[in-house]
Scaffold this motif. Structure first.
Motif, PDB file in Angstrom:
ATOM      1  N   ASN A  23     -83.293  60.100  88.504  1.00 62.20           N
ATOM      2  CA  ASN A  23     -84.227  58.894  88.481  1.00 62.20           C
ATOM      3  C   ASN A  23     -84.568  58.249  87.151  1.00 62.20           C
ATOM      4  N   LEU A  24     -84.628  59.128  86.161  1.00 61.81           N
ATOM      5  CA  LEU A  24     -84.439  58.526  84.707  1.00 61.81           C
ATOM      6  C   LEU A  24     -83.376  57.874  84.294  1.00 61.81           C
ATOM      7  N   ILE A  25     -82.129  58.374  84.583  1.00 59.58           N
ATOM      8  CA  ILE A  25     -81.039  57.893  84.156  1.00 59.58           C
ATOM      9  C   ILE A  25     -80.793  56.450  85.116  1.00 59.58           C
ATOM     10  N   ILE A  26     -80.911  56.476  86.295  1.00 61.01           N
ATOM     11  CA  ILE A  26     -80.632  55.436  87.089  1.00 61.01           C
ATOM     12  C   ILE A  26     -81.758  54.379  86.735  1.00 61.01           C
ATOM     13  N   GLY A  27     -82.867  54.650  86.605  1.00 53.95           N
ATOM     14  CA  GLY A  27     -83.821  53.721  85.894  1.00 53.95           C
ATOM     15  C   GLY A  27     -83.649  53.088  84.811  1.00 53.95           C
ATOM     16  N   LEU A  28     -82.842  53.833  83.899  1.00 55.82           N
ATOM     17  CA  LEU A  28     -82.552  53.164  82.369  1.00 55.82           C
ATOM     18  C   LEU A  28     -81.612  52.437  82.636  1.00 55.82           C
ATOM     19  N   ALA A  29     -80.458  52.932  83.520  1.00 56.25           N
ATOM     20  CA  ALA A  29     -79.160  52.146  83.706  1.00 56.25           C
ATOM     21  C   ALA A  29     -79.858  50.887  84.199  1.00 56.25           C
ATOM     22  N   PHE A  30     -80.493  50.713  85.355  1.00 59.27           N
ATOM     23  CA  PHE A  30     -80.578  49.452  86.177  1.00 59.27           C
ATOM     24  C   PHE A  30     -81.496  48.564  85.254  1.00 59.27           C
ATOM     25  N   SER A  31     -82.638  49.103  84.540  1.00 59.64           N
ATOM     26  CA  SER A  31     -83.023  48.199  83.703  1.00 59.64           C
ATOM     27  C   SER A  31     -82.545  47.575  82.710  1.00 59.64           C
ATOM     28  N   GLY A  32     -81.527  48.414  81.971  1.00 55.71           N
ATOM     29  CA  GLY A  32     -80.819  47.918  81.007  1.00 55.71           C
ATOM     30  C   GLY A  32     -79.726  46.831  81.419  1.00 55.71           C
ATOM     31  N   ILE A  56     -83.123  40.331  88.236  1.00 56.04           N
ATOM     32  CA  ILE A  56     -84.387  40.681  88.418  1.00 56.04           C
ATOM     33  C   ILE A  56     -84.551  41.971  89.420  1.00 56.04           C
ATOM     34  N   GLY A  57     -83.965  41.845  90.368  1.00 53.70           N
ATOM     35  CA  GLY A  57     -83.666  42.955  91.492  1.00 53.70           C
ATOM     36  C   GLY A  57     -83.409  44.403  90.602  1.00 53.70           C
ATOM     37  N   PHE A  58     -82.581  44.417  89.690  1.00 53.90           N
ATOM     38  CA  PHE A  58     -81.986  45.393  89.165  1.00 53.90           C
ATOM     39  C   PHE A  58     -83.274  45.988  88.386  1.00 53.90           C
ATOM     40  N   ILE A  59     -84.119  44.834  87.358  1.00 55.33           N
ATOM     41  CA  ILE A  59     -84.929  45.286  86.572  1.00 55.33           C
ATOM     42  C   ILE A  59     -86.153  46.158  87.443  1.00 55.33           C
ATOM     43  N   THR A  60     -86.412  45.376  88.629  1.00 56.24           N
ATOM     44  CA  THR A  60     -87.584  46.009  89.383  1.00 56.24           C
ATOM     45  C   THR A  60     -87.247  47.302  90.043  1.00 56.24           C
ATOM     46  N   LEU A  61     -86.032  47.492  90.425  1.00 58.48           N
ATOM     47  CA  LEU A  61     -85.400  48.667  90.858  1.00 58.48           C
ATOM     48  C   LEU A  61     -85.462  49.833  89.918  1.00 58.48           C
TER      49      LEU A  61
END
Length: 74
Positions: A23-32, A56-61
């Motif tokens: 979750n940490l890795i995917i969260g950072l990747a999507f937000s980035g 915007i969807g990537f940032i939200t996810l």
């Protein structure tokens, strides 16, 4: 409340949950990735509205995944 034998056995079998680093890795990747797309849009890149909505969807996810990683109680 008196604890019975079954409750004590169940507590031994269910250790505390570990943090899911996926979750940490995917969260950072999507937000980035989403942030990069928004940044390039504001610096002059021409994107369609659909691409901005996806960014915007990537940032939200990414924010949701980061919340799942850092929420209290884990």
């Amino acid at each position: 409340m008196k604890k019975n034998r079954f409750t004590l056995l169940m507590n031994d079998r269910n250790p505390p949950k570990k943090r899911n680093y996926f979750n940490l890795i995917i969260g950072l990747a999507f937000s980035g990735y989403g942030s990069y797309r928004i940044f390039t849009y504001y610096n002059g890149a021409e994107y369609s509205n659909f691409r901005l909505i996806i960014a915007i969807g990537f940032i939200t996810l990414g924010a949701v995944d980061l919340y799942k990683f850092f929420r209290p109680g884990n």
